[in-house]
Design a protein around this motif. Structure first.
Motif, PDB file in Angstrom:
ATOM      1  N   THR A   1     -31.028  26.162  28.026  1.00  0.00           N
ATOM      2  CA  THR A   1     -31.837  26.248  26.813  1.00  0.00           C
ATOM      3  C   THR A   1     -33.168  25.547  27.034  1.00  0.00           C
ATOM      4  OG1 THR A   1     -31.011  24.190  25.873  1.00  0.00           O
ATOM      5  CG2 THR A   1     -29.729  26.186  25.437  1.00  0.00           C
ATOM      6  N   ASN A   2     -34.127  25.851  26.176  1.00  0.00           N
ATOM      7  CA  ASN A   2     -35.461  25.286  26.340  1.00  0.00           C
ATOM      8  C   ASN A   2     -35.467  23.770  26.227  1.00  0.00           C
ATOM      9  OD1 ASN A   2     -36.461  27.783  26.740  1.00  0.00           O
ATOM     10  ND2 ASN A   2     -37.628  27.913  24.818  1.00  0.00           N
ATOM     11  N   ASP A   3     -34.607  23.236  25.351  1.00  0.00           N
ATOM     12  CA  ASP A   3     -34.653  21.786  25.240  1.00  0.00           C
ATOM     13  C   ASP A   3     -33.852  21.118  26.347  1.00  0.00           C
ATOM     14  OD1 ASP A   3     -32.404  22.720  24.049  1.00  0.00           O
ATOM     15  OD2 ASP A   3     -32.346  21.196  22.478  1.00  0.00           O
ATOM     16  N   GLN A   4     -32.930  21.825  26.960  1.00  0.00           N
ATOM     17  CA  GLN A   4     -32.322  21.285  28.179  1.00  0.00           C
ATOM     18  C   GLN A   4     -33.373  21.152  29.278  1.00  0.00           C
ATOM     19  OE1 GLN A   4     -28.946  23.996  28.602  1.00  0.00           O
ATOM     20  NE2 GLN A   4     -27.523  22.254  28.556  1.00  0.00           N
ATOM     21  N   ILE A   5     -34.175  22.184  29.424  1.00  0.00           N
ATOM     22  CA  ILE A   5     -35.281  22.138  30.388  1.00  0.00           C
ATOM     23  C   ILE A   5     -36.200  20.961  30.082  1.00  0.00           C
ATOM     24  CG2 ILE A   5     -37.324  23.336  31.246  1.00  0.00           C
ATOM     25  CD1 ILE A   5     -35.083  24.875  32.182  1.00  0.00           C
ATOM     26  N   PHE A   6     -36.577  20.870  28.821  1.00  0.00           N
ATOM     27  CA  PHE A   6     -37.482  19.810  28.364  1.00  0.00           C
ATOM     28  C   PHE A   6     -36.981  18.433  28.790  1.00  0.00           C
ATOM     29  CE2 PHE A   6     -38.392  16.624  25.085  1.00  0.00           C
ATOM     30  CZ  PHE A   6     -39.767  16.691  24.989  1.00  0.00           C
ATOM     31  N   TRP A   7     -35.713  18.174  28.491  1.00  0.00           N
ATOM     32  CA  TRP A   7     -35.183  16.846  28.790  1.00  0.00           C
ATOM     33  C   TRP A   7     -34.998  16.629  30.277  1.00  0.00           C
ATOM     34  CZ3 TRP A   7     -35.456  12.997  25.589  1.00  0.00           C
ATOM     35  CH2 TRP A   7     -35.512  13.246  24.213  1.00  0.00           C
ATOM     36  N   ARG A   8     -34.494  17.636  30.978  1.00  0.00           N
ATOM     37  CA  ARG A   8     -34.255  17.459  32.415  1.00  0.00           C
ATOM     38  C   ARG A   8     -35.554  17.254  33.185  1.00  0.00           C
ATOM     39  NH1 ARG A   8     -28.978  21.200  33.955  1.00  0.00           N
ATOM     40  NH2 ARG A   8     -27.684  20.354  32.272  1.00  0.00           N
ATOM     41  N   LEU A   9     -36.618  17.863  32.710  1.00  0.00           N
ATOM     42  CA  LEU A   9     -37.916  17.599  33.324  1.00  0.00           C
ATOM     43  C   LEU A   9     -38.281  16.121  33.170  1.00  0.00           C
ATOM     44  CD1 LEU A   9     -40.267  20.613  32.625  1.00  0.00           C
ATOM     45  CD2 LEU A   9     -40.058  19.315  34.736  1.00  0.00           C
ATOM     46  N   HIS A  10     -37.954  15.567  32.022  1.00  0.00           N
ATOM     47  CA  HIS A  10     -38.269  14.163  31.817  1.00  0.00           C
ATOM     48  C   HIS A  10     -37.353  13.260  32.653  1.00  0.00           C
ATOM     49  CE1 HIS A  10     -40.798  15.371  28.382  1.00  0.00           C
ATOM     50  NE2 HIS A  10     -41.394  14.231  28.621  1.00  0.00           N
ATOM     51  N   TYR A  11     -36.114  13.668  32.834  1.00  0.00           N
ATOM     52  CA  TYR A  11     -35.250  12.899  33.734  1.00  0.00           C
ATOM     53  C   TYR A  11     -35.869  12.844  35.128  1.00  0.00           C
ATOM     54  CZ  TYR A  11     -31.824  14.261  30.139  1.00  0.00           C
ATOM     55  OH  TYR A  11     -31.173  14.506  28.960  1.00  0.00           O
ATOM     56  N   MET A  12     -36.343  14.004  35.564  1.00  0.00           N
ATOM     57  CA  MET A  12     -36.909  14.067  36.911  1.00  0.00           C
ATOM     58  C   MET A  12     -38.181  13.229  37.022  1.00  0.00           C
ATOM     59  SD  MET A  12     -36.194  17.889  38.354  1.00  0.00           S
ATOM     60  CE  MET A  12     -37.045  18.874  37.148  1.00  0.00           C
ATOM     61  N   LEU A  13     -39.030  13.358  36.011  1.00  0.00           N
ATOM     62  CA  LEU A  13     -40.249  12.549  36.010  1.00  0.00           C
ATOM     63  C   LEU A  13     -39.901  11.061  36.032  1.00  0.00           C
ATOM     64  CD1 LEU A  13     -42.770  14.285  33.571  1.00  0.00           C
ATOM     65  CD2 LEU A  13     -42.846  14.100  36.061  1.00  0.00           C
ATOM     66  N   GLY A  14     -38.877  10.706  35.282  1.00  0.00           N
ATOM     67  CA  GLY A  14     -38.451   9.307  35.246  1.00  0.00           C
ATOM     68  C   GLY A  14     -38.039   8.809  36.611  1.00  0.00           C
ATOM     69  N   SER A  15     -37.194   9.584  37.281  1.00  0.00           N
ATOM     70  CA  SER A  15     -36.771   9.192  38.626  1.00  0.00           C
ATOM     71  C   SER A  15     -37.965   9.067  39.556  1.00  0.00           C
ATOM     72  CB  SER A  15     -35.796  10.231  39.192  1.00  0.00           C
ATOM     73  OG  SER A  15     -34.572  10.181  38.503  1.00  0.00           O
ATOM     74  N   LEU A  16     -38.823  10.062  39.508  1.00  0.00           N
ATOM     75  CA  LEU A  16     -39.984  10.074  40.404  1.00  0.00           C
ATOM     76  C   LEU A  16     -40.892   8.877  40.176  1.00  0.00           C
ATOM     77  CD1 LEU A  16     -41.277  13.759  40.725  1.00  0.00           C
ATOM     78  CD2 LEU A  16     -41.122  12.076  42.551  1.00  0.00           C
ATOM     79  N   ILE A  17     -41.340   8.718  38.948  1.00  0.00           N
ATOM     80  CA  ILE A  17     -42.302   7.660  38.655  1.00  0.00           C
ATOM     81  C   ILE A  17     -41.677   6.288  38.872  1.00  0.00           C
ATOM     82  CG2 ILE A  17     -43.648   6.585  36.810  1.00  0.00           C
ATOM     83  CD1 ILE A  17     -44.206   9.317  35.686  1.00  0.00           C
ATOM     84  N   PHE A  18     -40.479   6.114  38.344  1.00  0.00           N
ATOM     85  CA  PHE A  18     -39.806   4.825  38.456  1.00  0.00           C
ATOM     86  C   PHE A  18     -39.587   4.441  39.913  1.00  0.00           C
ATOM     87  CE2 PHE A  18     -36.086   2.045  38.328  1.00  0.00           C
ATOM     88  CZ  PHE A  18     -36.384   1.210  37.270  1.00  0.00           C
ATOM     89  N   THR A  19     -39.078   5.387  40.686  1.00  0.00           N
ATOM     90  CA  THR A  19     -38.773   5.081  42.083  1.00  0.00           C
ATOM     91  C   THR A  19     -40.036   4.854  42.902  1.00  0.00           C
ATOM     92  OG1 THR A  19     -36.828   6.486  41.896  1.00  0.00           O
ATOM     93  CG2 THR A  19     -37.510   5.855  44.108  1.00  0.00           C
ATOM     94  N   LEU A  20     -41.009   5.745  42.720  1.00  0.00           N
ATOM     95  CA  LEU A  20     -42.214   5.624  43.531  1.00  0.00           C
ATOM     96  C   LEU A  20     -43.080   4.449  43.098  1.00  0.00           C
ATOM     97  CD1 LEU A  20     -43.238   9.337  44.079  1.00  0.00           C
ATOM     98  CD2 LEU A  20     -42.050   7.771  45.616  1.00  0.00           C
TER      99      LEU A  20
END
Lengths: 209, 209
Positions: A153-172
């Motif tokens: 669903t569109n909001d699953q996409i929405f949230w999972r994109l933020h999960y990914m951004l979180g991992s990326l930004i936080f880790t890097l």
DNA sequence: CACCAAATAAAACACTTGTTTGAAACATAC
DNA sequence: GTATGTTTCAAACAAGTGTTTTATTTGGTG
């Protein structure tokens, strides 16, 4: 005079380093001009205010980054849906990111720490400025994920994109410190590139969950 | 006088809200004491300094949280390895987290924003203070993951834990703003609990990659 | 009631902050 | 070479900071 070692560039270089290192409020103009070896008043002369200097620091990164990202997105927007898998889409994000490091050393880490700080500034002007000015590329990125993963669903996409951004930004953002821990504990050297490549399978698997 | 509405508690309540909202440096003692409706000097009288106040705000959260987490870890440390799956381990982290919201409204969001800010303070005293004081629970948590996922190398565990923390902190720290966007776009209401539950399959799948 | 420590209050302190000012130095064009 | 616009510089400014000091009030104890 080359575009390096102009007063403006010296200020931007010093500012982006110190902002990433200590934060915006914790970094005074006197610290910046001291490191840049320019006069205190030159910040207000060239940039108008501290607030505008902060935005200028982001602009220099984001113009470069979003321009490269936009090229990749154009290519992907012509691909059929079954080619739009997480690994491919993430590569379109990561390659432009890594290319920042070829121009200035540690640029990726600095950029991610700045993004983290901008994100933390929940109510501040900065978040508004960045999303208003560069939000459209994030929208295009989202649309590609929706096309590639129609079963979500569109909001699953929405949230999972933020999960990914979180991992990326936080880790890097913390990768400098974390790399040191990891290298000490496990006795092998790591580059930013290695850290990211290690992350892609993790994120891609999550996307397919 | 009950432990609520003492001067110290009023200061802590106002401080944790404002620190999460604006950041540490951006929040002055006058703003805090103004919101708490106490005298300016009472911060230094009761806490000694602003720096100590910041630590006290974290202590109140972390003592509560790590105590509950510790109980869950003890139970898990007696389980066989094949019971230690990502969903189970994440629940041991998430349940104590969510229980914070039962005591004070929005506590989870505030706590996560504070953690995000502490994490951004890469070179600051705060990160050192938190890791020194509460780092041992993170170590126990890591050991459980190593036991549950013996097929992964230790540094894979190390990094994937940070990916998960990144998603959690990043998403929950911004969850107030993001929830508003999501609710407006997709027309359904979301609680912090829903956001987290949506996240667990994503993280668990990444762990198994 | 008187006494004393604890807590609150108002005021001042020393210091740093971003910004502005006005003069000096520089560069460029005529 | 003089005039003009741009950039640099040192100094000052007003505002806000965390902290300390000094009184005043409070609350319990003998």
């Amino acid at each position: 005079m080359s575009s390096h070692d102009t007063t403006q560039t010296k200020i931007l270089d010093a500012a982006e380093f110190l902002f990433a290192e200590r934060g915006f409020a914790e970094t005074s103009l006197r610290t910046i001009t001291g490191r840049a070896k320019v006069n205190l008043a030159s910040v207000n002369y060239h940039f108008g205010s501290k607030k505008s200097l902060i935005q200028a620091v982001f602009d220099r990164f984001l113009q470069d980054f979003t321009q490269q990202l936009s090229v990749r997105l154009e290519q992907l927007e012509q691909e059929p849906a079954n080619e739009l898998k997480a690994e491919t889409l993430l590569a379109a994000l990561i390659d432009p990111l890594l290319s920042l490091n070829t121009k200035r050393p540690n640029a990726v880490s600095i950029f991610m720490r700045l993004l983290g700080r901008a994100y933390a500034e929940t109510q501040g002007h900065l978040r508004r400025y960045v999303t208003e000015r560069y939000g459209h590329v994030l929208v295009r990125f989202t649309l590609l994920f929706q096309k590639g993963y129609p079963e979500l669903t569109n909001d699953q996409i929405f949230w999972r994109l933020h999960y990914m951004l979180g991992s990326l930004i936080f880790t890097l953002a913390g990768s400098d410190a974390l790399r040191q821990i990891s290298e000490a504990d496990f006795n092998r050297s790591l580059e930013v590139k290695d850290v990211i490549e290690e992350m892609v399978p993790f994120l891609a698997a999550g996307m397919k969950a």
